[in-house]
Design a protein around this motif. Structure first.
Motif, PDB file in Angstrom:
ATOM      1  N   LEU A   1       0.832  -1.207   0.000  1.00  0.00           N
ATOM      2  CA  LEU A   1       0.000   0.000   0.000  1.00  0.00           C
ATOM      3  C   LEU A   1       0.865   1.255   0.000  1.00  0.00           C
ATOM      4  N   ALA A   2       1.959   1.221   0.751  1.00  0.00           N
ATOM      5  CA  ALA A   2       2.871   2.369   0.761  1.00  0.00           C
ATOM      6  C   ALA A   2       3.470   2.585  -0.624  1.00  0.00           C
ATOM      7  N   ARG A   3       3.828   1.491  -1.290  1.00  0.00           N
ATOM      8  CA  ARG A   3       4.377   1.607  -2.647  1.00  0.00           C
ATOM      9  C   ARG A   3       3.328   2.158  -3.608  1.00  0.00           C
ATOM     10  N   LEU A   4       2.083   1.701  -3.454  1.00  0.00           N
ATOM     11  CA  LEU A   4       0.998   2.176  -4.318  1.00  0.00           C
ATOM     12  C   LEU A   4       0.764   3.669  -4.137  1.00  0.00           C
ATOM     13  N   MET A   5       0.770   4.142  -2.902  1.00  0.00           N
ATOM     14  CA  MET A   5       0.556   5.573  -2.661  1.00  0.00           C
ATOM     15  C   MET A   5       1.701   6.406  -3.228  1.00  0.00           C
ATOM     16  N   GLY A   6       2.902   5.831  -3.267  1.00  0.00           N
ATOM     17  CA  GLY A   6       4.011   6.530  -3.904  1.00  0.00           C
ATOM     18  C   GLY A   6       3.874   6.564  -5.411  1.00  0.00           C
ATOM     19  N   SER A   7       3.179   5.578  -5.966  1.00  0.00           N
ATOM     20  CA  SER A   7       2.949   5.553  -7.406  1.00  0.00           C
ATOM     21  C   SER A   7       1.841   6.523  -7.810  1.00  0.00           C
ATOM     22  N   ILE A   8       0.798   6.631  -6.965  1.00  0.00           N
ATOM     23  CA  ILE A   8      -0.336   7.508  -7.276  1.00  0.00           C
ATOM     24  C   ILE A   8       0.014   8.973  -7.033  1.00  0.00           C
ATOM     25  N   ARG A   9       0.670   9.248  -5.915  1.00  0.00           N
ATOM     26  CA  ARG A   9       1.129  10.599  -5.551  1.00  0.00           C
ATOM     27  C   ARG A   9      -0.015  11.617  -5.457  1.00  0.00           C
ATOM     28  N   GLU A  10      -1.065  11.223  -4.768  1.00  0.00           N
ATOM     29  CA  GLU A  10      -2.154  12.148  -4.464  1.00  0.00           C
ATOM     30  C   GLU A  10      -1.931  12.705  -3.057  1.00  0.00           C
ATOM     31  N   GLU A  11      -2.073  14.028  -2.909  1.00  0.00           N
ATOM     32  CA  GLU A  11      -1.712  14.689  -1.660  1.00  0.00           C
ATOM     33  C   GLU A  11      -2.487  14.170  -0.451  1.00  0.00           C
ATOM     34  N   HIS A  12      -3.728  13.708  -0.669  1.00  0.00           N
ATOM     35  CA  HIS A  12      -4.507  13.273   0.490  1.00  0.00           C
ATOM     36  C   HIS A  12      -4.020  11.944   1.065  1.00  0.00           C
ATOM     37  N   PHE A  13      -3.012  11.313   0.420  1.00  0.00           N
ATOM     38  CA  PHE A  13      -2.427  10.098   0.987  1.00  0.00           C
ATOM     39  C   PHE A  13      -1.209  10.403   1.866  1.00  0.00           C
ATOM     40  N   LEU A  14      -0.785  11.667   1.914  1.00  0.00           N
ATOM     41  CA  LEU A  14       0.401  12.018   2.703  1.00  0.00           C
ATOM     42  C   LEU A  14       0.257  11.675   4.185  1.00  0.00           C
ATOM     43  N   PRO A  15      -0.883  11.961   4.832  1.00  0.00           N
ATOM     44  CA  PRO A  15      -0.999  11.600   6.249  1.00  0.00           C
ATOM     45  C   PRO A  15      -0.838  10.100   6.505  1.00  0.00           C
ATOM     46  N   VAL A  16      -1.329   9.282   5.575  1.00  0.00           N
ATOM     47  CA  VAL A  16      -1.200   7.832   5.745  1.00  0.00           C
ATOM     48  C   VAL A  16       0.261   7.414   5.614  1.00  0.00           C
ATOM     49  N   LEU A  17       0.969   7.988   4.645  1.00  0.00           N
ATOM     50  CA  LEU A  17       2.383   7.657   4.476  1.00  0.00           C
ATOM     51  C   LEU A  17       3.200   8.092   5.692  1.00  0.00           C
ATOM     52  N   LEU A  18       2.869   9.239   6.250  1.00  0.00           N
ATOM     53  CA  LEU A  18       3.574   9.694   7.457  1.00  0.00           C
ATOM     54  C   LEU A  18       3.294   8.760   8.628  1.00  0.00           C
ATOM     55  N   GLU A  19       2.080   8.216   8.666  1.00  0.00           N
ATOM     56  CA  GLU A  19       1.771   7.229   9.706  1.00  0.00           C
ATOM     57  C   GLU A  19       2.560   5.946   9.472  1.00  0.00           C
ATOM     58  N   PHE A  20       2.646   5.514   8.195  1.00  0.00           N
ATOM     59  CA  PHE A  20       3.418   4.314   7.859  1.00  0.00           C
ATOM     60  C   PHE A  20       4.907   4.511   8.146  1.00  0.00           C
TER      61      PHE A  20
END
Length: 363
Positions: A288-307
């Motif tokens: 999921l972390a890799r996927l959010m890095g591929s999509i690069r939508e700003e609203h996923f930043l809080p989740v990545l910071l949590e990860f």
């Protein structure tokens, strides 16, 4: 007593002489057989080299499509034509040349392989199946179907026949994927699904939930490995984000990462999945972390910071790499290195900043 000893000695001498004659005869036989074998091998190699030469009859055939009399002789496995065609297939770079080789094999090898498939020796039948696959002998469909349906082939033979069906885009492979996937390994399932082109692939996707879970996982892996990019494939993968099967969901996440984007409906399903992350495994969180890095939508930043503060090191590392791909990635990592509540997250952010600056990603 002396006479008896002399008799025994004579018997031993005669026996030794007979054994010596037998050994000499055996040596002469083996030497002659070796010489004949070497002679045949030399003749075979000379003929093979002539066929592979730039001005050979085979080269003329591959350039013009006209087969000379040399290529129209009776074929069996001892003919160098088999090996010459196999070598040319391995180095051929044009579809036209490969098509001519396949056509030649269909026209000249059919009867030979039909006999080989009826051979009582298992190794002979298996070798024939491997060569049928190599030469894409679609004229052997009837014989292969009979071998699969009317006899009891071994698991190896059955798998090779199904792999030939898949390479020839024969729909007969689909019922076996539904009903007999249990005798196939994960690797074998993938080998059957990877060659399937869009028509059969669409049939499988339309009936996806009819197939066993292992087949479903292999289908998703095949979509990822082929880097399939279509609206149908993306829609199907997004639908799997809500699957209750962790293995299938993990494969779907990895496959979607190849796209680099999600539909609005897919983003909603991803956000729903992220809200239940406490119940998912570390390898799925990493995906999921890799996927959010591929999509690069700003609203996923809080989740990545949590990860970034995840208990698993691979998840933290992947999350930091994904953060670095965002437009504000350097700023986010700098902030995390200073203010993230988790010590390991701060260390990972510092490490990533240093590495990305060394690589020239950040300045």
């Amino acid at each position: 007593m002396n006479g008896r000893f002399v008799f025994i000695l004579q018997v031993v001498q005669i026996t030794g002489l007979v054994l010596l004659v037998l050994l000499v005869s055996l040596l002469m036989y083996l030497s002659a057989r070796k010489a004949i074998h070497n002679k045949h091998t030399d003749r075979y190699n000379r003929r093979l080299q002539r066929l592979l030469a730039t001005d050979s009859a085979l080269q003329v055939f591959l350039e013009t499509g006209e087969a000379s009399r040399i290529l129209n002789v009776r074929k069996d496995r001892r003919s160098p034509v088999f090996e010459a065609l196999r070598i040319r297939l391995s180095i051929s770079r044009t579809e036209h040349e490969r098509a001519l080789i396949y056509e030649y094999a269909r026209n000249h090898f059919h009867d030979y392989y039909a006999r080989q498939l009826k051979n009582r020796r298992w190794s002979t039948r298996v070798n024939a199946l491997l060569e049928l696959e190599l030469f894409r002998m679609d004229t052997m469909r009837k014989e292969l179907s009979e071998l699969l349906g009317k006899t009891k082939p071994s698991d190896t033979e059955r798998f090779l026949i199904l792999r030939i069906f898949a390479s020839l885009q024969m729909k007969e492979v689909l019922p076996y994927l539904k009903e007999e996937a249990s005798f196939l390994s994960d690797s074998q399932l993938l080998q059957l699904i990877l060659p399937l082109q869009s028509a059969l692939q669409e049939v499988i996707l339309n009936e996806f939930h009819v197939y066993p879970l292992r087949v479903q996982c292999a289908v998703v892996d095949a979509l990822r490995l082929r880097n399939e990019r279509s609206a149908l494939v993306l829609s199907h993968l997004e639908s799997l984000l809500g699957s209750e099967e962790p293995d299938l969901r993990l494969r779907a996440v990895n496959a979607i990462a190849n796209f680099g984007y999600l539909s609005p409906d897919g983003e909603g399903k991803l956000l729903t999945l992220l809200q239940t992350q406490t119940g998912i495994s570390w390898d799925e969180r990493q995906a999921l972390a890799r996927l959010m890095g591929s999509i690069r939508e700003e609203h996923f930043l809080p989740v990545l910071l949590e990860f970034l503060g995840d208990e698993s090191y691979p998840v933290r590392q992947t999350a930091s790499d994904s953060l670095s791909r965002y437009k504000s990635g350097e700023e986010q990592l700098q902030s995390a290195a200073l203010h993230h509540p988790d010590r390991f997250a701060r260390e990972m952010a510092e490490e990533t900043l240093e590495r990305k600056r060394y690589e020239g990603v950040f300045h």
